[in-house]
Motif scaffolding. Structure first.
Motif, PDB file in Angstrom:
ATOM      1  N   LYS A  66       0.809  -1.214   0.000  1.00 20.37           N
ATOM      2  CA  LYS A  66       0.000   0.000   0.000  1.00 20.37           C
ATOM      3  C   LYS A  66       0.848   1.272   0.000  1.00 20.37           C
ATOM      4  O   LYS A  66       1.886   1.334   0.641  1.00 20.37           O
ATOM      5  N   ILE A  67       0.354   2.265  -0.727  1.00 15.71           N
ATOM      6  CA  ILE A  67       0.908   3.614  -0.640  1.00 15.71           C
ATOM      7  C   ILE A  67       0.152   4.269   0.512  1.00 15.71           C
ATOM      8  O   ILE A  67      -1.048   4.546   0.406  1.00 15.71           O
ATOM      9  N   VAL A 117       1.137  10.297   0.627  1.00 17.09           N
ATOM     10  CA  VAL A 117       1.969  11.135  -0.227  1.00 17.09           C
ATOM     11  C   VAL A 117       1.885  12.537   0.335  1.00 17.09           C
ATOM     12  O   VAL A 117       0.801  13.103   0.473  1.00 17.09           O
ATOM     13  N   ALA A 152       6.885  10.250   0.400  1.00 13.83           N
ATOM     14  CA  ALA A 152       5.808   9.264   0.410  1.00 13.83           C
ATOM     15  C   ALA A 152       6.142   8.204   1.436  1.00 13.83           C
ATOM     16  O   ALA A 152       7.312   7.888   1.662  1.00 13.83           O
ATOM     17  N   VAL A 190       5.381   4.308   2.021  1.00 10.25           N
ATOM     18  CA  VAL A 190       4.880   3.144   1.299  1.00 10.25           C
ATOM     19  C   VAL A 190       5.276   1.871   2.032  1.00 10.25           C
ATOM     20  O   VAL A 190       6.236   1.856   2.802  1.00 10.25           O
ATOM     21  N   VAL A 221       5.124  -2.293  -2.458  1.00  6.54           N
ATOM     22  CA  VAL A 221       4.585  -1.380  -3.468  1.00  6.54           C
ATOM     23  C   VAL A 221       5.425  -1.490  -4.739  1.00  6.54           C
ATOM     24  O   VAL A 221       6.652  -1.440  -4.698  1.00  6.54           O
ATOM     25  N   ASP A 263       3.398   1.619  -9.872  1.00 10.62           N
ATOM     26  CA  ASP A 263       2.194   2.046  -9.147  1.00 10.62           C
ATOM     27  C   ASP A 263       2.483   3.314  -8.343  1.00 10.62           C
ATOM     28  O   ASP A 263       1.671   4.245  -8.314  1.00 10.62           O
ATOM     29  N   LEU A 264       3.641   3.337  -7.678  1.00  8.77           N
ATOM     30  CA  LEU A 264       4.028   4.538  -6.932  1.00  8.77           C
ATOM     31  C   LEU A 264       4.174   5.723  -7.868  1.00  8.77           C
ATOM     32  O   LEU A 264       3.664   6.814  -7.593  1.00  8.77           O
ATOM     33  N   GLU A 281       0.881   7.221  -8.973  1.00 14.07           N
ATOM     34  CA  GLU A 281       0.300   8.050  -7.910  1.00 14.07           C
ATOM     35  C   GLU A 281       1.028   9.384  -7.807  1.00 14.07           C
ATOM     36  O   GLU A 281       0.403  10.439  -7.709  1.00 14.07           O
TER      37      GLU A 281
END
Length: 184
Positions: A87-88, A91, A98, A100, A104, A108-109, A112
């Motif tokens: 999961k993130i 941010v 961020a 995380v 992760v 995907d990071l 976002e």
């Protein structure tokens, strides 16, 4: 499970076989694949591993399995962070940071972060599978590293689970390890 482990333990051949290879030429069949849900699960695993009857087991962490040197392979227990710890958490656009979880995936990071005009600089060719935890473990760089640096240049700290199962936060310079209490 008796002591509060919330993750999954996979002993089935298909899951073990999927975790027997990575992006290297090696193949090593693990005894089991453990998929922790959170840091407490990791602490429990490590505390149990220190019990006399389990000290002969070996284990390794695994993210996306993108390493090219067999780093995530073990004939013992593979601890898969990509399944649930992905999961993130936060941010912080103002501070360009961020929070995380280890599993992760880099792309995907960056998807976002792109919404805020930001990106995580290390640009590895396996970005659609590489996890941040694995990138930290290998100090991944990728193209653009001469300009932007490698993972260590963009990493501030993390909570760590020590071999005895204690937790420590590397962002807190005054932090002392705190034990996860188990009743075994």
């Amino acid at each position: 499970l008796e002591i509060g482990f919330k993750g999954d333990s996979c002993l089935d051949t298909p899951t073990r076989l999927l975790n027997a290879t990575d992006n290297s030429i090696y193949e090593v069949m693990p005894l089991a694949v453990i998929q922790p849900r959170d840091a407490n699960d990791i602490g429990l695993l490590l505390q149990v591993s220190n019990l006399v009857e389990y000290q002969s087991l070996n284990f390794c962490a695994r993210g996306g399995g993108t390493g090219t040197n067999g780093q995530s392979l073990s004939n013992g227990l593979v601890i898969d962070f990509s399944r649930s710890m992905n999961k993130i958490v936060q941010v912080d656009v103002a501070n360009k940071t961020a929070i995380v979880e280890a599993g992760v995936i880099l792309s995907d990071l960056n998807r976002e972060l792109a919404q805020h005009g930001l990106f995580f600089a290390p640009n590895v060719s396996t970005a659609d599978r590489a996890t941040i935890g694995g990138m930290i473990a290998t100090d991944a760089a990728g193209k653009g590293s001469l300009i932007y640096g490698k993972t260590a240049d963009h990493f501030l700290g993390m909570p760590l689970v020590l071999p005895n199962g204690d937790l420590i936060d590397t962002l807190d310079s005054d932090a002392m390890p705190s034990a996860v209490q188990l009743e075994l």
